[in-house]
Scaffold this motif. Structure first.
Motif, short mmCIF file in Angstrom:
data_model
loop_
_atom_site.label_atom_id
_atom_site.label_comp_id
_atom_site.label_asym_id
_atom_site.label_seq_id
_atom_site.Cartn_x
_atom_site.Cartn_y
_atom_site.Cartn_z
N ALA A 198 17.04 29.21 56.38
CA ALA A 198 16.80 28.51 57.48
C ALA A 198 16.77 28.94 58.74
CB ALA A 198 17.58 27.02 57.33
N HIS B 75 13.53 26.95 60.06
CA HIS B 75 13.26 25.66 59.49
C HIS B 75 14.31 24.66 59.85
CE1 HIS B 75 10.53 27.90 56.54
NE2 HIS B 75 9.81 27.80 57.47
N ALA C 273 18.22 19.97 56.97
CA ALA C 273 18.76 18.71 56.67
C ALA C 273 20.02 18.74 55.89
CB ALA C 273 17.80 17.65 55.88
N ARG D 26 19.91 16.29 60.82
CA ARG D 26 18.72 16.98 60.95
C ARG D 26 18.92 17.90 62.24
NH1 ARG D 26 13.79 16.32 58.54
NH2 ARG D 26 12.84 17.37 60.29
N HIS E 9 20.42 19.91 51.96
CA HIS E 9 19.35 19.41 51.20
C HIS E 9 18.17 20.26 50.87
CE1 HIS E 9 20.49 14.82 51.35
NE2 HIS E 9 21.40 15.51 52.26
N THR E 10 17.10 19.84 50.18
CA THR E 10 15.96 20.81 49.95
C THR E 10 15.40 21.12 51.37
OG1 THR E 10 15.60 19.43 47.94
CG2 THR E 10 13.81 20.74 48.97
N PRO E 11 15.08 22.54 51.39
CA PRO E 11 14.73 23.20 52.62
C PRO E 11 13.35 22.23 53.30
CG PRO E 11 15.09 24.91 51.29
CD PRO E 11 15.32 23.51 50.38
N THR E 12 13.38 22.04 54.48
CA THR E 12 12.18 21.02 54.99
C THR E 12 10.93 21.70 55.17
OG1 THR E 12 12.86 21.32 57.24
CG2 THR E 12 14.05 19.59 56.13
N THR F 64 9.95 22.65 58.04
CA THR F 64 9.54 22.24 59.26
C THR F 64 10.04 23.28 60.32
OG1 THR F 64 9.70 19.91 58.70
CG2 THR F 64 9.42 20.61 61.17
#
Length: 331
Positions: A149, A154, A157, A180, A216-219, A221
């Motif tokens: 991340a 990215h 979360a 976040r 958590h699962t990569p966003t 974003t």
């Protein structure tokens, strides 16, 4: 001839680490004159390596693309660095002991005998006890998720874990919805991994212990890079007091201001303690022990001036120790 061959291999090793070097840098690394460094570059060219001359003030020599370097080309110092890194990897990342050992065995199969001997020179016994291991190792999956991340910018979360590593349930009083964060830096300090990022909920820079995060699962974003306050990541980590560090459970817990920089105290502080940066020459240490005399004794081991001791029981214990040592006979 042997020296020339050795320098040729060293030149290849340098170009493997970085494609462009100035003549002065190459000469300094090879510990030869500029003239000899030029001849060594010519030797590489005769061997078929596309080393080009880069003109201008920032010029030098550059290894062109399209020609693979020999695999795993290490000099003695690099081989020793790899051996040390592999042997100490498991002290900060959980479950890497067997993987690091297998990686070391794989490397030994492909490096020359002399370098294999260099890698075998140092055999470490890593002690993971109260005094020498200030942070628990983290899971490789968490390290990969956070590191990815940070690298790809990215948004991350995550849920904050308790100090004991458990994750609060929705019906628990300390439960909070996932946070976040824009993850900007992954930092290792005092044997602990920290994530430095910008919290999107309250628009504030935060420092989190990586071993206290459930990712958590990569966003996927993306976010734009930001400059950390003050421009110094290390300073931000050291001066953030709510970065997730907690003192281990002890019968007695005390704190003191020490006339030493935080990086020095953190290097030698017992596991389960908390080090706070105050300024370049002072820090605050919070530690626990089975008695107030034990806390005072640990503080004394730093051999530096102390002030702002809390609580009063710690101050009293220190005075008792002074009186006790004053009664020690020369015999």
């Amino acid at each position: 001839m042997a020296d020339t061959s050795r320098r040729t291999l060293q030149l290849l090793s340098l170009f493997a680490a970085r494609r462009r070097w100035s003549l002065g840098e190459l000469a300094a690394r090879l510990e030869v004159s500029d003239r000899t460094a030029r001849r060594d570059v010519e030797t590489l060219r005769r061997l078929g390596y596309p080393v080009t001359t880069v003109r201008g003030p920032a010029g030098g020599y550059e290894l062109g693309a399209g020609h693979p370097l020999p695999p795993l080309l290490f000099d003695d110092e690099q081989a020793l660095a790899v051996a040390v890194a592999l042997q100490t990897a498991s002290t900060s990342v959980l479950g890497l002991g067997d993987d690091a050992a297998r990686a070391a065995d794989t490397l030994k199969q492909v490096v020359p005998p002399a370098l294999r001997s260099t890698m075998d020179t140092l055999r470490l016994t890593t002690l993971r006890n109260y005094w020498e291991f200030p942070g628990a190792p983290i899971a490789p999956s968490a390290l990969r998720a956070v590191g990815s991340a940070v690298r790809h910018r990215h948004v991350l979360a995550f849920d904050a874990l308790r100090a004991d590593g458990t994750r609060p349930d929705p019906h628990d009083a300390d439960f909070a919805p996932p946070r976040r964060l824009e993850p900007h830096h992954l930092v290792v300090w005092a044997g602990r991994w920290y994530l430095v990022g910008y919290d999107l909920a309250d628009d504030t820079w935060r420092v989190h212990r990586v071993d206290r995060l459930h990712v958590h699962t990569p966003t996927a974003t993306r976010f734009a890079p930001r400059a950390v306050p003050g421009g110094d990541v290390a300073q931000l980590v050291m001066t953030t007091h709510d970065r997730g560090d907690t003192v281990s459970t002890w019968e007695c817990v005390g704190t003191a201001r020490i006339n030493l920089p935080a990086e020095t105290v953190a290097r030698w502080a017992p596991g389960g303690s908390v080090v706070e940066h105050l300024d370049t020459d002072h820090s605050r240490l919070t530690i626990g022990a089975w008695s107030w005399a034990g806390v005072a004794g640990i503080l004394t081991t730093f051999d530096a001036d102390l002030s702002e001791l809390e609580p009063p029981e710690l101050v009293a214990a220190g005075r008792r120790l002074v009186q006790r040592w004053g009664r020690v006979s020369d015999r």
